[in-house]
Design a protein around this motif. Structure first.
Motif, PDB file in Angstrom:
ATOM      1  N   ARG A 329       0.837  -1.200   0.000  1.00 55.11           N
ATOM      2  CA  ARG A 329       0.000   0.000   0.000  1.00 55.11           C
ATOM      3  C   ARG A 329       0.876   1.256   0.000  1.00 55.11           C
ATOM      4  O   ARG A 329       0.545   2.249  -0.640  1.00 55.11           O
ATOM      5  CB  ARG A 329      -0.927   0.011   1.222  1.00 55.11           C
ATOM      6  CG  ARG A 329      -2.194  -0.789   1.060  1.00 55.11           C
ATOM      7  CD  ARG A 329      -3.092  -0.156   0.022  1.00 55.11           C
ATOM      8  NE  ARG A 329      -4.451  -0.649   0.079  1.00 55.11           N
ATOM      9  CZ  ARG A 329      -5.410  -0.250  -0.747  1.00 55.11           C
ATOM     10  NH1 ARG A 329      -5.146   0.636  -1.685  1.00 55.11           N
ATOM     11  NH2 ARG A 329      -6.627  -0.731  -0.646  1.00 55.11           N
ATOM     12  N   SER A 529      -8.167  12.251   2.853  1.00 54.06           N
ATOM     13  CA  SER A 529      -8.629  11.614   1.615  1.00 54.06           C
ATOM     14  C   SER A 529      -7.483  10.954   0.856  1.00 54.06           C
ATOM     15  O   SER A 529      -7.703  10.000   0.105  1.00 54.06           O
ATOM     16  CB  SER A 529      -9.327  12.643   0.718  1.00 54.06           C
ATOM     17  OG  SER A 529      -8.436  13.714   0.421  1.00 54.06           O
ATOM     18  N   SER A 530      -6.261  11.438   1.055  1.00 54.60           N
ATOM     19  CA  SER A 530      -5.119  10.855   0.350  1.00 54.60           C
ATOM     20  C   SER A 530      -4.578   9.612   1.049  1.00 54.60           C
ATOM     21  O   SER A 530      -3.760   8.883   0.491  1.00 54.60           O
ATOM     22  CB  SER A 530      -3.994  11.892   0.222  1.00 54.60           C
ATOM     23  OG  SER A 530      -3.530  12.291   1.507  1.00 54.60           O
ATOM     24  N   ASP A 531      -5.025   9.389   2.284  1.00 53.97           N
ATOM     25  CA  ASP A 531      -4.583   8.222   3.054  1.00 53.97           C
ATOM     26  C   ASP A 531      -5.642   7.132   2.959  1.00 53.97           C
ATOM     27  O   ASP A 531      -6.604   7.108   3.739  1.00 53.97           O
ATOM     28  CB  ASP A 531      -4.329   8.620   4.509  1.00 53.97           C
ATOM     29  CG  ASP A 531      -3.819   7.461   5.362  1.00 53.97           C
ATOM     30  OD1 ASP A 531      -3.519   6.395   4.788  1.00 53.97           O
ATOM     31  OD2 ASP A 531      -3.737   7.620   6.592  1.00 53.97           O
ATOM     32  N   ILE A 532      -5.469   6.224   2.001  1.00 54.50           N
ATOM     33  CA  ILE A 532      -6.474   5.177   1.773  1.00 54.50           C
ATOM     34  C   ILE A 532      -6.587   4.256   2.981  1.00 54.50           C
ATOM     35  O   ILE A 532      -7.685   3.891   3.407  1.00 54.50           O
ATOM     36  CB  ILE A 532      -6.117   4.357   0.511  1.00 54.50           C
ATOM     37  CG1 ILE A 532      -6.081   5.272  -0.715  1.00 54.50           C
ATOM     38  CG2 ILE A 532      -7.116   3.217   0.305  1.00 54.50           C
ATOM     39  CD1 ILE A 532      -5.630   4.572  -1.983  1.00 54.50           C
TER      40      ILE A 532
END
Length: 593
Positions: A329, A529-532
């Motif tokens: 990830r 939002s950028s950290d899935i």
């Protein structure tokens, strides 16, 4: 994870239903309203015909997978019942409690015409519901709960000298995990998944530590994560600490990690005398192929062990649920493999179940995996022209050591009171449980020992000992004389003195990356939002609560109480009438006189 209850006077009766039907019971509102609680007998349900039980999902922690196919069934036995919400409690009884409550329930069924019944009373008040805080954000704010977490441990062989200007070596990272989960909090043994992998890694570390004058061209680093069963808390926090270059990971650099070798479930690989393992690889072909070649060479060197490794099926969507997923990830080009005892589906039919115990694994399979890992790590960390076949053959795992670890980590007798553990720490309890627990106090790379779980403290001391080099002052005792560069104090709990060693062994706090400890309290950070992975994190917390208590006693039926009341009233009225009549008779008699 927040639950509050106080059950009093729960009528005891026996009703045998399949464990999976708990979901059906909870959906039947009419029947569920009559259920005060469900008590589960200890032991294996269904005798020898019981083929499996896993309360986990069919794809555990699918939301963290680095590929699109989230419907793949890695865990065919999974029912998912541990992730459902219930309006009644479910308790697993001890053997003694099972016998006592069965006797009481049987007595109730046989004496239905009696005016008394045996009932059970549970006393358990969880502060989250008591104070009206029903989610993690509110209970953390009101300080009625704590985040799930603990302390992962990493160690380097040989120790990393951070005080020199020498160029850092590429890192071969060997990882496994120490925590499991279960439908029942305190029965999370996880014998095959993941403790078999943990024991295999410890056996490999022990074997490598006995090699004199070990010279490696690459740096071996061992990491044991905790919190992996709850959203990969340990590995995600470890990677974040690497990004932040914190003290907890001093000497490590993510860019230097050449490959990751993860030891997963390896306790059920024994099949008709053959120890068969499967290698699940990432898409970074060149380095992964080198790791696979190392495993095959290690396999060939174990001629008498009857070990066989195979590459996992290409029909798999990717690697199985594992810490390596978090590395992918972070960087999809990460190289690594996961060593497992299954190909396309778990062979462990009791994954994340209280039944994944010592009887579910094979010691010789774990010993074979340990030998395979130890020799593969030696090959990977050495230059090809420097690999010595005699050294490779000399890397031998002690089967007695594996057996001892099984007794220490997966049984109550001797459990954590075993001699091996007692060499390093004074455990708080004998019976092991590999539930992650909660993280207390401010997270630190040098935490207060009372805030660190027994297993983490044992691993820290053990790894520090096995990967250490002698100190300049060999007679030094700690902590007073243990202040040299890279020196640590181990075995301090056992005799109050301890021993100084030079070792690169550290604790790494394991808790949600969406949490921050500030001003002596936990705060929930907004989702990024950028950290899935952070967005998929539910931020697990556990309510503050005391020990569960249970007592059984007899009570009278309400109808019998009403009958006694009516009889009392009738006697009172009759007595009053009798008194009135008697007084009247006496008065008349006196008047005549």
């Amino acid at each position: 994870m927040n639950l509050t209850a106080y059950w009093q006077g729960m009528y005891l009766m026996t009703l045998y239903i399949h464990f999976r039907r708990i979901i059906e019971v909870s959906k039947d509102t009419n029947f569920a309203s009559l259920v005060a609680g469900i008590l589960v007998e200890s032991g294996t349900p269904g005798g020898n015909n019981f083929k499996g039980f896993s309360p986990e999902l069919k794809f555990p922690e699918a939301e963290f997978a680095p590929y699109q196919n989230k419907n793949f069934e890695w865990n065919p036995s999974g029912s998912g019942i541990m992730w459902k919400a219930y309006n009644f409690p479910v308790f697993l009884l001890s053997e003694n409690s099972t016998l006592a409550l069965l006797e009481a329930a049987t007595k109730n069924e046989k004496s239905k015409e009696s005016y008394t019944s045996d009932v059970a009373e549970f006393g358990l008040v969880m502060q989250t519901t008591k104070s009206g805080t029903h989610d993690s954000e509110s209970c953390l704010r009101e300080e009625t709960c704590l985040p799930l977490g603990g302390y992962s441990v990493w160690s380097a062989l040989p120790p990393i000298n951070t005080s020199t200007s020498q160029k850092s070596k590429p890192i071969i990272l060997a990882v496994t995990s120490m925590d499991s989960a279960s439908f029942f909090r305190d029965k999370s043994l996880g014998a095959d998944s993941p403790i078999s992998g943990l024991i295999a890694l410890l056996g490999a570390v022990d074997a490598l530590s006995h090699l004199n004058g070990l010279h490696l061209s690459k740096q071996l680093v061992f990491v044991v994560f905790t919190g992996e069963a709850w959203g990969f808390l340990g590995s995600r926090r470890f990677l974040l600490e690497l990004d932040q270059h914190s003290d907890a990971v001093s000497g490590l650099d993510f860019t230097l990690i050449e490959t990751v070798l993860e030891i997963g479930s390896v306790g059920k690989s024994f099949d008709q005398g053959v120890k068969k393992f499967f290698v699940h690889t990432t898409e970074a072909a060149s380095i992964s192929n080198q790791t696979l070649d190392a495993l095959k060479r290690a396999q060939d060197s174990l001629k008498t062990e009857n070990v066989k490794i195979s590459v996992a099926s290409k029909s798999n969507p990717g690697i199985p649920p594992s810490s390596l997923m978090m590395f992918l990830r972070k960087n999809p080009d990460s190289s690594g493999i996961v060593l497992e005892d299954f190909d396309t589906a778990f062979t462990n039919k009791f994954y994340h179940s209280h039944l994944d115990n010592l009887s579910n694994i094979n010691a010789s399979a774990i010993a074979a995996a340990s030998s395979l890992v130890a020799r593969s790590l030696y090959i990977l960390a050495s230059e090809k022209n420097e690999i010595n076949d005699s050294v490779l053959t000399a890397i031998s795992v002690n089967i007695s050591f594996i057996d001892e670890l099984l007794g220490c980590l997966l049984d109550c007798e001797p459990g954590l009171s075993c001699d091996l553990v007692n060499q390093y720490i004074s455990p708080s309890a004998a019976c092991p449980s590999h539930y992650v627990g909660v993280i207390q106090g401010e997270p630190s790379s040098s935490p207060y020992p009372g805030y660190v779980g027994d297993v983490s403290r044992f691993l820290w001391n053990f790894l520090a000992d096995k990967t250490s080099v002698p100190t300049e002052n060999r007679s030094a005792t700690c902590p007073k004389h243990c202040s040299g560069t890279g020196e640590l104090c181990i075995r301090g709990e056992t005799d109050g003195k301890g021993v100084c060693v030079v070792s690169s062994t550290r604790y790494v706090p394991a808790y949600s990356t969406r949490l921050k400890f500030e001003s002596d309290m936990w705060k929930l950070l907004p989702t990024n939002s950028s950290d899935i992975m952070g967005a998929a994190d539910p931020v697990w917390t556990e309510s503050n609560w005391d020990t569960i208590t249970l007592r059984v006693y007899s009570v009278q039926h309400a109808s019998y109480d009403r009958l006694i009341l009516l009889l009392g009233i009738a006697v009172t009225v009759a007595a009053y009438i009798a008194i009135v009549i008697t007084r009247s008779v006496i008065r008349k008699a006196l008047k005549r006189d």
